[in-house]
Design a protein around this motif. Sequence first.
Motif, short mmCIF file in Angstrom:
data_model
loop_
_atom_site.label_atom_id
_atom_site.label_comp_id
_atom_site.label_asym_id
_atom_site.label_seq_id
_atom_site.Cartn_x
_atom_site.Cartn_y
_atom_site.Cartn_z
N THR A 168 5.55 2.81 -0.45
CA THR A 168 5.00 1.30 -0.45
C THR A 168 5.32 1.10 1.28
O THR A 168 6.24 1.50 1.76
N LEU A 222 1.08 2.22 -0.27
CA LEU A 222 0.60 1.27 -1.03
C LEU A 222 1.34 -0.17 -0.55
O LEU A 222 2.54 -0.25 -0.42
N GLY A 261 2.25 -2.82 -2.02
CA GLY A 261 2.53 -3.12 -3.13
C GLY A 261 3.00 -4.52 -3.53
O GLY A 261 3.41 -5.33 -2.42
N ASP A 262 2.65 -5.28 -4.52
CA ASP A 262 2.98 -6.72 -4.92
C ASP A 262 4.52 -6.76 -4.85
O ASP A 262 4.97 -7.79 -5.08
N SER A 263 5.08 -5.63 -5.06
CA SER A 263 6.63 -5.38 -5.13
C SER A 263 7.15 -6.09 -3.91
O SER A 263 8.39 -6.43 -3.86
N ASP A 286 -2.44 -3.60 -3.54
CA ASP A 286 -2.17 -4.00 -4.95
C ASP A 286 -3.03 -5.53 -5.02
O ASP A 286 -3.02 -6.32 -4.29
N LYS A 291 -5.39 -1.42 -5.94
CA LYS A 291 -4.88 -1.14 -7.18
C LYS A 291 -4.77 -2.18 -7.95
O LYS A 291 -4.64 -3.31 -7.75
N HIS A 313 -3.22 1.50 -12.64
CA HIS A 313 -1.74 1.30 -12.72
C HIS A 313 -1.25 1.18 -14.02
O HIS A 313 -1.75 0.08 -14.88
N VAL A 318 -1.60 5.50 -11.39
CA VAL A 318 -0.05 5.59 -11.11
C VAL A 318 0.43 5.23 -12.91
O VAL A 318 0.02 4.61 -13.39
N GLU A 361 4.00 4.26 -14.46
CA GLU A 361 5.37 3.74 -14.16
C GLU A 361 6.22 3.75 -15.47
O GLU A 361 5.67 3.14 -16.41
N ILE A 372 6.15 7.16 -11.10
CA ILE A 372 7.23 6.37 -10.76
C ILE A 372 8.08 6.26 -11.95
O ILE A 372 7.74 5.39 -12.99
N VAL A 391 5.80 8.11 -6.21
CA VAL A 391 5.65 6.98 -5.18
C VAL A 391 6.90 6.24 -5.64
O VAL A 391 7.59 6.50 -6.69
N VAL A 443 9.30 2.64 -4.16
CA VAL A 443 9.42 1.47 -3.30
C VAL A 443 10.25 1.83 -1.91
O VAL A 443 11.28 2.16 -2.16
C1 LIG Z 1 5.77 0.76 -7.62
C2 LIG Z 1 4.25 0.49 -7.28
C3 LIG Z 1 3.58 1.55 -8.04
C4 LIG Z 1 3.49 -0.77 -7.14
O1 LIG Z 1 2.93 -1.28 -8.05
C5 LIG Z 1 4.30 -1.81 -6.35
O2 LIG Z 1 5.22 -1.37 -5.38
O3 LIG Z 1 3.88 -2.95 -6.18
#
Ligand SMILES: CC(C)C(=O)C(=O)O
Length: 292
Positions: A50, A69, A71-73, A111, A141, A165, A207, A209, A230, A240, A242
């Motif tokens: 990410t 990525l 990510g929305d993380s 994302d 994604k 995902h 993905v 997870e 992941i 992948v 974070v």
């Molecule tokens: C962990 C990954 C796959 C993710 O969707 C994110 O970081 O938001």
Amino acid sequence: MTLQAAPKQAADSSAGTDPKALYGGKSTRRITVHDIAAAKERGEKWPMLTAYDAMTASVFDEAGIPVMLVGDSMGNTHLGYDTTVPVTMDEMTLLSAAVVRGTKRALVVGDLPFGSYQEGPVQALRNATRLVKEAGVGAVKLEGGERSLPQTEMLVQAGIPVMSHLGLTPQSVNTMGYRVQGRGDEAAHQLLRDAKAAQNAGAFAVVLELVPAGLAAEVTRSLHIPTIGIGAGPDTDAQVLVWTDMAGLTGGKVPRFTKQYANLRQSLGDAARAFADDVVGGAFPAEEHTFH
Ligand SMILES: CC(C)C(=O)C(=O)O
Ligand SMILES: Nc1nc(=O)c2c([nH]1)NC[C@@H]1CN(c3ccc(C(=O)N[C@@H](CCC(=O)O)C(=O)O)cc3)CN21
Ligand SMILES: [Mg+2]
């Protein structure tokens, strides 16, 4: 005769690897979903991280990470939310644009956040288009296989590459929790159906997870598009993490599937304390930091 730019980051570690390789290869142009497809045919494993800002993204780009990525993380790592659920399209667009600006070679995947595609394919297309046009991402994604089929088909038909995902989908934390998915025959079969549905709808990668390793291996064998694991064991095509988890910057609890490759939380804290001590003690600024 073709002219080719000299690779800027000819890494010593890449000596002897396939010049076409996603990681360690010779190409310096931006990676596309076609390059991703070719890697599966070669049986090449590849890394994804990410990224949420231009500077960190440029570090990973120079390290040769082929896919990044956004990510929305970012909700957890950069915006201070407890989950990914509150993340908005404005937040995704701002940080995705920064990552695109910070990279020259990586394929940047954005994302689609919670609430930006669940209403249906038209909403999905409107928001994915925004990430492509305003941020410049090369792909988006979204979470869900069969349940996100109309959205995936619509985006692919519009010419937007889609990464799917499956397994633990954190946008569904309020119904799913953060538990291993696909345990038991019925759940395993549903995951396989979801993966096939995503592939048939035209997704370029999936993905997986937090699913059992054996099931992830079976999905990986069953698909012609790559799987990115992941917490899904060693037998997926890609892996992948974070980035703040793998670099040891995340505070508090980190998922068990993470491996920590650095301790940035410790070193950044040390740097802050050293600066503070110097200011309080009068050691900074010194003569070389001072103008007369
Ligand atoms: C962990 C990954 C796959 C993710 O969707 C994110 O970081 O938001
Ligand atoms: N910093 C960070 N890293 C992530 O990997 C991540 C986020 N944030 N935010 C969004 C989701 C949430 N994720 C999570 C969060 C917690 C677990 C977790 O606690 N898992 C348990 C396993 C539970 C079980 O055995 O069923 C664990 O022990 O790791 C897993 C994934 C993954 N994503
Ligand atoms: Mg996400």
